[in-house]
Design an enzyme around this catalytic site. Structure first.
Site, PDB file in Angstrom:
ATOM      1  N   ASP A  19       0.829  -1.213   0.000  1.00 19.44           N
ATOM      2  CA  ASP A  19       0.000   0.000   0.000  1.00 19.44           C
ATOM      3  C   ASP A  19       0.866   1.266   0.000  1.00 19.44           C
ATOM      4  O   ASP A  19       1.958   1.280   0.555  1.00 19.44           O
ATOM      5  CB  ASP A  19      -0.915  -0.023   1.235  1.00 19.44           C
ATOM      6  CG  ASP A  19      -2.052   0.986   1.119  1.00 19.44           C
ATOM      7  OD1 ASP A  19      -2.421   1.344  -0.027  1.00 19.44           O
ATOM      8  OD2 ASP A  19      -2.567   1.429   2.165  1.00 19.44           O
ATOM      9  N   HIS A  36       2.227   3.499  -9.126  1.00 15.69           N
ATOM     10  CA  HIS A  36       2.019   2.072  -9.382  1.00 15.69           C
ATOM     11  C   HIS A  36       3.198   1.477 -10.166  1.00 15.69           C
ATOM     12  O   HIS A  36       3.610   0.348  -9.922  1.00 15.69           O
ATOM     13  CB  HIS A  36       0.702   1.840 -10.126  1.00 15.69           C
ATOM     14  CG  HIS A  36      -0.496   2.222  -9.303  1.00 15.69           C
ATOM     15  ND1 HIS A  36      -0.650   1.805  -7.995  1.00 15.69           N
ATOM     16  CD2 HIS A  36      -1.582   2.998  -9.571  1.00 15.69           C
ATOM     17  CE1 HIS A  36      -1.778   2.299  -7.506  1.00 15.69           C
ATOM     18  NE2 HIS A  36      -2.367   3.032  -8.446  1.00 15.69           N
ATOM     19  N   LEU A 130      10.241 -20.831  -5.061  1.00 12.78           N
ATOM     20  CA  LEU A 130       9.313 -19.888  -4.431  1.00 12.78           C
ATOM     21  C   LEU A 130       7.934 -20.066  -5.061  1.00 12.78           C
ATOM     22  O   LEU A 130       7.820 -20.209  -6.277  1.00 12.78           O
ATOM     23  CB  LEU A 130       9.785 -18.440  -4.683  1.00 12.78           C
ATOM     24  CG  LEU A 130       8.858 -17.315  -4.190  1.00 12.78           C
ATOM     25  CD1 LEU A 130       8.886 -17.235  -2.659  1.00 12.78           C
ATOM     26  CD2 LEU A 130       9.277 -15.952  -4.768  1.00 12.78           C
TER      27      LEU A 130
HETATM   28  C1  IPE Z   1      -5.299  -2.664  -0.147  1.00 18.45           C
HETATM   29  O1  IPE Z   1      -5.023  -1.320  -0.271  1.00 18.45           O
HETATM   30  C2  IPE Z   1      -5.265  -3.318  -1.492  1.00 18.45           C
HETATM   31  C3  IPE Z   1      -3.952  -3.416  -2.140  1.00 18.45           C
HETATM   32  C4  IPE Z   1      -2.797  -3.060  -1.620  1.00 18.45           C
HETATM   33  C5  IPE Z   1      -3.965  -3.982  -3.456  1.00 18.45           C
HETATM   34  P1  IPE Z   1      -6.185  -0.223  -0.365  1.00 18.45           P
HETATM   35  O2  IPE Z   1      -5.510   1.078  -0.514  1.00 18.45           O
HETATM   36  O3  IPE Z   1      -7.160  -0.616  -1.397  1.00 18.45           O
HETATM   37  O4  IPE Z   1      -6.883  -0.380   1.070  1.00 18.45           O
HETATM   38  P2  IPE Z   1      -7.725   0.671   1.923  1.00 18.45           P
HETATM   39  O5  IPE Z   1      -8.772   1.244   1.013  1.00 18.45           O
HETATM   40  O6  IPE Z   1      -6.775   1.721   2.389  1.00 18.45           O
HETATM   41  O7  IPE Z   1      -8.278  -0.123   3.059  1.00 18.45           O
HETATM   42  C1  IPE Z   2      -1.621   0.210  -3.295  1.00 17.21           C
HETATM   43  O1  IPE Z   2      -1.395   1.572  -3.336  1.00 17.21           O
HETATM   44  C2  IPE Z   2      -1.831  -0.385  -4.655  1.00 17.21           C
HETATM   45  C3  IPE Z   2      -3.236  -0.699  -4.960  1.00 17.21           C
HETATM   46  C4  IPE Z   2      -4.224  -0.622  -4.140  1.00 17.21           C
HETATM   47  C5  IPE Z   2      -3.510  -1.141  -6.301  1.00 17.21           C
HETATM   48  P1  IPE Z   2      -2.588   2.612  -3.340  1.00 17.21           P
HETATM   49  O2  IPE Z   2      -2.972   2.884  -4.740  1.00 17.21           O
HETATM   50  O3  IPE Z   2      -3.697   2.160  -2.463  1.00 17.21           O
HETATM   51  O4  IPE Z   2      -1.860   3.867  -2.726  1.00 17.21           O
HETATM   52  P2  IPE Z   2      -2.476   4.890  -1.679  1.00 17.21           P
HETATM   53  O5  IPE Z   2      -2.917   4.089  -0.492  1.00 17.21           O
HETATM   54  O6  IPE Z   2      -3.596   5.585  -2.362  1.00 17.21           O
HETATM   55  O7  IPE Z   2      -1.321   5.772  -1.359  1.00 17.21           O
HETATM   56 MG    MG Z   3      -4.109   2.445  -0.490  1.00 20.45          MG
END
Ligand code: IPE
Ligand code: IPE
Ligand code: MG
Length: 239
Positions: A19, A36, A130
């Site tokens: 995240d 990303h 792995l």
């Molecule tokens: C969780 O992150 C999903 C991934 C890392 C793919 P999110 O950014 O979607 O989660 P919330 O919304 O903060 O709970």
């Molecule tokens: C995690 O990073 C990746 C996915 C959920 C696909 P985020 O896109 O949720 O990044 P933040 O949390 O908005 O910074």
């Molecule tokens: Mg996020």
């Protein structure tokens, strides 16, 4: 505690909630999509070092079923990154003995991505250094509901039997309890990731955004994991 080398230790299942890509990019004045792309580089680095650190199964949360709520452009980029990753990395995964599986729903993924998933799963099936599991359109609650529906009317299963149903990957049943759950990006929640499998997982959180998370952070998390005592409801073991 008896000190053992990494090799003697149990083969670990580590789950990673990657995240913070969006915030990382926004703070740098970049579009979220740049976050990303940078996040994918981080994931590659962690996948590379995992086997040498005693990790036998690595489950990465790449796209949750709730992430469909994001703007279409961001969703499109994420799907396209997943497709490109599988296409470009397939040969290298085979050479490194990495077996790849994708968990989650496939019926809502773009057809081209599903093709790449199936080809990569088939051609890496024999890998044993792995087991890399990528969660795409994944919801743990959904997996649990599907397992329950598959059993409807049967006698109550054991936790092991039910666990095999919950974590079945592409029809192949696997027991996949998580040993260590890592989340980057500062939030301290599971966001519907591997709820059943993490019943006794050790949790480790870092404020670092995912693109800044590197092998040293991974080593730090694992070192702390090895210092913890897992009791599973029992009592502290006597040295
Ligand atoms: C969780 O992150 C999903 C991934 C890392 C793919 P999110 O950014 O979607 O989660 P919330 O919304 O903060 O709970
Ligand atoms: C995690 O990073 C990746 C996915 C959920 C696909 P985020 O896109 O949720 O990044 P933040 O949390 O908005 O910074
Ligand atoms: Mg996020």
């Amino acid at each position: 505690m008896i000190q053992s080398t990494l090799n003697e230790r149990k083969a670990l299942h580590v789950a990673l909630i990657m995240d913070g890509n969006g915030r990382w990019a926004t703070r740098k004045g970049l579009p979220r999509t740049a976050g990303h792309r940078a996040g994918l580089k981080s994931a590659r680095r962690i996948i590379e070092v995992a086997p040498a650190l005693g990790v036998r199964t690595l489950t990465l949360f790449a796209f949750s079923s709730d992430n469909w709520r994001r703007p279409a452009e961001e969703v499109k980029l994420l799907m396209s990154l997943a497709r490109t990753y599988l296409h470009q990395e397939r040969q290298s995964l085979i050479e490194r003995g990495v077996r790849l599986s994708v968990i989650g729903r496939r019926d809502r993924l773009p057809a081209g991505l599903v093709d790449e998933i199936e080809t990569t799963e088939r051609s890496t099936a024999k890998g044993c250094s792995l087991h890399l599991r990528i969660a795409l359109d994944y919801s743990s609650r959904d997996a649990i509901i599907r397992a329950a529906a598959a059993l409807a009317g049967d006698a109550l299963p054991s936790q092991d039997q039910f666990g095999h149903l919950v974590s079945a990957t592409a029809g192949i049943a696997e027991a996949t309890d998580v040993d260590l759950m890592i989340r980057s990006g500062g939030e301290k929640r599971l966001s519907d990731f591997l709820l059943w499998e993490s019943a006794y997982a050790e949790l480790w959180f870092t404020d670092k955004m995912w693109p800044d998370f590197g092998p040293d952070d991974f080593r730090t998390a694992l070192a702390e994991f090895h210092r913890r005592e897992r009791r599973y409801g029992g009592l502290a073991s006597v040295a």
